[in-house]
Every structure is written in C-alpha cells, then in structure tokens.
Design a protein around this motif. Structure first.
Motif, PDB file in Angstrom:
ATOM      1  N   ALA A  82      18.277  27.920  10.670  1.00  0.00           N
ATOM      2  CA  ALA A  82      18.513  27.026  11.809  1.00  0.00           C
ATOM      3  C   ALA A  82      17.242  26.285  12.202  1.00  0.00           C
ATOM      4  O   ALA A  82      17.299  25.186  12.758  1.00  0.00           O
ATOM      5  N   ASP A  83      16.061  26.895  11.909  1.00  0.00           N
ATOM      6  CA  ASP A  83      14.788  26.281  12.306  1.00  0.00           C
ATOM      7  C   ASP A  83      14.269  25.277  11.286  1.00  0.00           C
ATOM      8  O   ASP A  83      13.404  24.450  11.609  1.00  0.00           O
ATOM      9  N   VAL A  84      14.748  25.340  10.060  1.00  0.00           N
ATOM     10  CA  VAL A  84      14.204  24.511   8.997  1.00  0.00           C
ATOM     11  C   VAL A  84      14.267  23.029   9.349  1.00  0.00           C
ATOM     12  O   VAL A  84      13.357  22.258   9.032  1.00  0.00           O
ATOM     13  N   GLN A  85      15.312  22.614  10.023  1.00  0.00           N
ATOM     14  CA  GLN A  85      15.475  21.189  10.338  1.00  0.00           C
ATOM     15  C   GLN A  85      14.373  20.665  11.253  1.00  0.00           C
ATOM     16  O   GLN A  85      14.113  19.459  11.276  1.00  0.00           O
ATOM     17  N   TYR A  86      13.704  21.552  11.980  1.00  0.00           N
ATOM     18  CA  TYR A  86      12.652  21.112  12.899  1.00  0.00           C
ATOM     19  C   TYR A  86      11.263  21.114  12.263  1.00  0.00           C
ATOM     20  O   TYR A  86      10.324  20.571  12.838  1.00  0.00           O
ATOM     21  N   GLU A  87      11.128  21.726  11.100  1.00  0.00           N
ATOM     22  CA  GLU A  87       9.799  21.927  10.514  1.00  0.00           C
ATOM     23  C   GLU A  87       9.353  20.724   9.684  1.00  0.00           C
ATOM     24  O   GLU A  87      10.085  20.227   8.843  1.00  0.00           O
ATOM     25  N   ARG A  88       8.122  20.285   9.948  1.00  0.00           N
ATOM     26  CA  ARG A  88       7.494  19.224   9.178  1.00  0.00           C
ATOM     27  C   ARG A  88       6.006  19.536   9.057  1.00  0.00           C
ATOM     28  O   ARG A  88       5.283  19.552  10.056  1.00  0.00           O
ATOM     29  N   ASN A  89       5.539  19.785   7.822  1.00  0.00           N
ATOM     30  CA  ASN A  89       4.111  19.991   7.575  1.00  0.00           C
ATOM     31  C   ASN A  89       3.486  21.042   8.484  1.00  0.00           C
ATOM     32  O   ASN A  89       2.480  20.802   9.150  1.00  0.00           O
ATOM     33  N   GLU A  90       4.094  22.217   8.535  1.00  0.00           N
ATOM     34  CA  GLU A  90       3.601  23.363   9.303  1.00  0.00           C
ATOM     35  C   GLU A  90       3.657  23.141  10.819  1.00  0.00           C
ATOM     36  O   GLU A  90       3.038  23.880  11.581  1.00  0.00           O
ATOM     37  N   SER A  91       4.369  22.123  11.260  1.00  0.00           N
ATOM     38  CA  SER A  91       4.592  21.889  12.686  1.00  0.00           C
ATOM     39  C   SER A  91       6.097  21.753  12.912  1.00  0.00           C
ATOM     40  O   SER A  91       6.880  21.669  11.948  1.00  0.00           O
ATOM     41  N   TYR A  92       6.505  21.717  14.197  1.00  0.00           N
ATOM     42  CA  TYR A  92       7.936  21.696  14.534  1.00  0.00           C
ATOM     43  C   TYR A  92       8.181  20.614  15.587  1.00  0.00           C
ATOM     44  O   TYR A  92       7.483  20.546  16.605  1.00  0.00           O
ATOM     45  N   TYR A  93       9.189  19.764  15.341  1.00  0.00           N
ATOM     46  CA  TYR A  93       9.468  18.636  16.220  1.00  0.00           C
ATOM     47  C   TYR A  93      10.952  18.616  16.592  1.00  0.00           C
ATOM     48  O   TYR A  93      11.811  18.938  15.761  1.00  0.00           O
ATOM     49  N   PHE A  94      11.230  18.209  17.844  1.00  0.00           N
ATOM     50  CA  PHE A  94      12.621  18.108  18.269  1.00  0.00           C
ATOM     51  C   PHE A  94      12.752  17.099  19.403  1.00  0.00           C
ATOM     52  O   PHE A  94      11.748  16.683  20.009  1.00  0.00           O
ATOM     53  N   THR A  95      13.995  16.728  19.678  1.00  0.00           N
ATOM     54  CA  THR A  95      14.307  15.813  20.771  1.00  0.00           C
ATOM     55  C   THR A  95      15.083  16.575  21.835  1.00  0.00           C
ATOM     56  O   THR A  95      15.878  17.467  21.509  1.00  0.00           O
ATOM     57  N   SER A  96      14.847  16.236  23.108  1.00  0.00           N
ATOM     58  CA  SER A  96      15.550  16.916  24.201  1.00  0.00           C
ATOM     59  C   SER A  96      17.032  16.559  24.170  1.00  0.00           C
ATOM     60  O   SER A  96      17.429  15.510  23.633  1.00  0.00           O
ATOM     61  N   GLY A 100      15.665  11.956  26.232  1.00  0.00           N
ATOM     62  CA  GLY A 100      14.565  11.332  26.966  1.00  0.00           C
ATOM     63  C   GLY A 100      13.173  11.782  26.542  1.00  0.00           C
ATOM     64  O   GLY A 100      12.186  11.120  26.892  1.00  0.00           O
ATOM     65  N   PHE A 101      13.085  12.885  25.794  1.00  0.00           N
ATOM     66  CA  PHE A 101      11.756  13.411  25.431  1.00  0.00           C
ATOM     67  C   PHE A 101      11.705  13.790  23.954  1.00  0.00           C
ATOM     68  O   PHE A 101      12.667  14.330  23.400  1.00  0.00           O
ATOM     69  N   ARG A 102      10.555  13.482  23.375  1.00  0.00           N
ATOM     70  CA  ARG A 102      10.250  13.908  22.012  1.00  0.00           C
ATOM     71  C   ARG A 102       9.182  15.003  22.137  1.00  0.00           C
ATOM     72  O   ARG A 102       8.128  14.787  22.742  1.00  0.00           O
ATOM     73  N   CYS A 103       9.471  16.134  21.560  1.00  0.00           N
ATOM     74  CA  CYS A 103       8.612  17.307  21.772  1.00  0.00           C
ATOM     75  C   CYS A 103       8.186  17.908  20.437  1.00  0.00           C
ATOM     76  O   CYS A 103       8.771  17.636  19.384  1.00  0.00           O
ATOM     77  N   GLY A 104       7.162  18.741  20.511  1.00  0.00           N
ATOM     78  CA  GLY A 104       6.707  19.395  19.288  1.00  0.00           C
ATOM     79  C   GLY A 104       5.843  20.613  19.565  1.00  0.00           C
ATOM     80  O   GLY A 104       5.240  20.746  20.631  1.00  0.00           O
ATOM     81  N   ILE A 105       5.819  21.492  18.602  1.00  0.00           N
ATOM     82  CA  ILE A 105       4.859  22.595  18.539  1.00  0.00           C
ATOM     83  C   ILE A 105       4.035  22.287  17.306  1.00  0.00           C
ATOM     84  O   ILE A 105       4.526  22.365  16.174  1.00  0.00           O
ATOM     85  N   VAL A 106       2.771  21.912  17.506  1.00  0.00           N
ATOM     86  CA  VAL A 106       1.993  21.246  16.473  1.00  0.00           C
ATOM     87  C   VAL A 106       0.745  22.043  16.111  1.00  0.00           C
ATOM     88  O   VAL A 106      -0.016  22.467  16.996  1.00  0.00           O
ATOM     89  N   ARG A 107       0.541  22.221  14.813  1.00  0.00           N
ATOM     90  CA  ARG A 107      -0.685  22.846  14.313  1.00  0.00           C
ATOM     91  C   ARG A 107      -1.668  21.738  13.941  1.00  0.00           C
ATOM     92  O   ARG A 107      -1.414  20.943  13.042  1.00  0.00           O
ATOM     93  N   LEU A 108      -2.817  21.715  14.636  1.00  0.00           N
ATOM     94  CA  LEU A 108      -3.861  20.740  14.387  1.00  0.00           C
ATOM     95  C   LEU A 108      -5.063  21.437  13.731  1.00  0.00           C
ATOM     96  O   LEU A 108      -5.155  22.668  13.747  1.00  0.00           O
ATOM     97  N   PRO A 109      -6.004  20.686  13.165  1.00  0.00           N
ATOM     98  CA  PRO A 109      -7.154  21.323  12.506  1.00  0.00           C
ATOM     99  C   PRO A 109      -7.952  22.248  13.412  1.00  0.00           C
ATOM    100  O   PRO A 109      -8.457  23.282  12.966  1.00  0.00           O
ATOM    101  N   SER A 110      -8.075  21.899  14.697  1.00  0.00           N
ATOM    102  CA  SER A 110      -8.924  22.690  15.594  1.00  0.00           C
ATOM    103  C   SER A 110      -8.157  23.514  16.616  1.00  0.00           C
ATOM    104  O   SER A 110      -8.751  24.320  17.338  1.00  0.00           O
ATOM    105  N   ARG A 111      -6.842  23.340  16.702  1.00  0.00           N
ATOM    106  CA  ARG A 111      -6.070  24.056  17.720  1.00  0.00           C
ATOM    107  C   ARG A 111      -4.579  23.936  17.423  1.00  0.00           C
ATOM    108  O   ARG A 111      -4.169  23.198  16.525  1.00  0.00           O
TER     109      ARG A 111
END
Length: 206
Positions: A82-96, A100-111
């Motif tokens: 169920a989560d695979v559809q949200y995963e892109r390049n070790e981060s996760y993105y979704f729409t509310s 009205g909102f575009r959201c994400g849980i994002v892995r960045l180089p420093s945080r």
C-alpha cells in the motif's frame, strides 16, 4: 641330628620357592591385585551428556553449535504494498484528501523532514532573512518545533501527480508519521514529538 637339621632347611627352602611362585614380593605387596586395579582403571569410560539445544542454536552430535544472529532492527517501518505508490527515491510524497496540500516525508543529504505545502491561514509575519516565498507551508525537521517555510519553489513533490493519502490513513516512514482527515494533515517527528497540523483555514505547530 644332622639329618633332621638338613631336612628342616630343605623344607624351608621349598616353602620360599613356593611363595616366590605365587608372586610374593619382598615388602609383602601383591602384584596381581595391583595389576587388576591398573586394568580396571584403564577400562573405565566416562560418558558426558551432550548439551541441550538452546532457543537460538542447534547442538549437533559432534558438539558444533550453529547460532542464528538476530535480525537488525530497521530504521523505519517496512514498506508495504500500500505504501509503494508514495515512494520516490527513498522519500514519500502524497496529496491531502481535499487536494489543497502536497506533502512529503523527505530524506535529504543532511537531514530528514516532513512537511506540507499549500495555502493556509493565518500566517505569521515574514522574517527579515526570508527573501523568497514565505508561509506557503509548514515543515518539521530532525530537531526543534515545526516552522513555516521560506522557499523558492515546490519542495514536497515528486515532480508528478502524487497519490492521495485517503482520509483516516497514516503513513509512517523515516522516523515521521503523517495522518489525514477530510480537512487537514498532521505530521510529527516520532522521536521528538514536534510537528504540525495544517488546513486551509487553520494551522498549528507544536
């Protein structure tokens, strides 16, 4: 007299020879008994029971123990189908749910961070050091409370049409958890407890 004495001496000699033939020693020890004891000691066998198998290993007949090490703990919840559809390049993105909102849980180089972008009200005054877009979203990072964003463009998007996280659903990844309702999105850092709730007509940081 001489004949009797010689007879006595001869009888004594025969007795000595008889004792020697039976294995007697000068100190009175008995060789057969000692030999018997040595033989008994040589044939004594000690049997040691093999150790019982343990919960984490199996003991073989040769005494070799095979142990299976515990699996390392993952740094986040495993990705489900169920989560695979949200995963892109070790981060996760979704729409509310309301779009009205575009959201994400994002892995960045420093945080790693979680956030949502979209129009919300009220918005605090623009800080003097923000020279680009201000107040178009809220984010929470590895440390500290959530804060409004100062950004020059979209951050929480995979670059396409990100799927909707249905109302009442939860996405827990990379140490953050985001939940949705029909009207808002809440994201929080699992370790610190800091986060935010964002909606079109309200918002809260904690």
């Amino acid at each position: 007299m001489n004949v009797r004495r010689m007879s006595s001496i001869g009888a004594a000699a025969v007795a000595v020879l008889a004792l020697a033939g039976c294995g007697g020693t000068a100190d009175g020890g008995e060789q057969p008994a000692a030999a018997s004891s040595a033989s008994a000691a040589a044939t004594t066998t000690t049997t040691t029971a093999a150790p019982a198998p343990t919960a984490t290993g199996t003991t073989t007949a040769t005494g070799t123990t095979t142990t299976t090490p515990p699996a390392p703990a993952p740094d986040s919840a495993p990705t489900t189908l169920a989560d695979v559809q949200y995963e892109r390049n070790e981060s996760y993105y979704f729409t509310s749910p309301d779009g009205g909102f575009r959201c994400g849980i994002v892995r960045l180089p420093s945080r790693t961070e979680a956030g949502c972008e979209g129009a919300t009200d009220p918005v605090p005054p623009r800080p003097e050091n923000c020279m680009v877009n201000w107040g178009n979203g809220i984010r929470v990072q590895d440390a500290g409370p959530a804060e409004f964003m100062c950004s020059g463009g979209s951050v929480y998007t995979s670059g396409g049409d990100d799927p909707v996280l249905p109302s009442g659903s939860r996405l827990s990844k990379l140490g953050y958890t985001c939940e949705t309702t029909d009207a808002d999105v809440t994201c929080a850092n699992d370790a610190t407890g800091h986060g935010f709730t964002i909606a079109a007509g309200s918002n809260t940081t904690f």
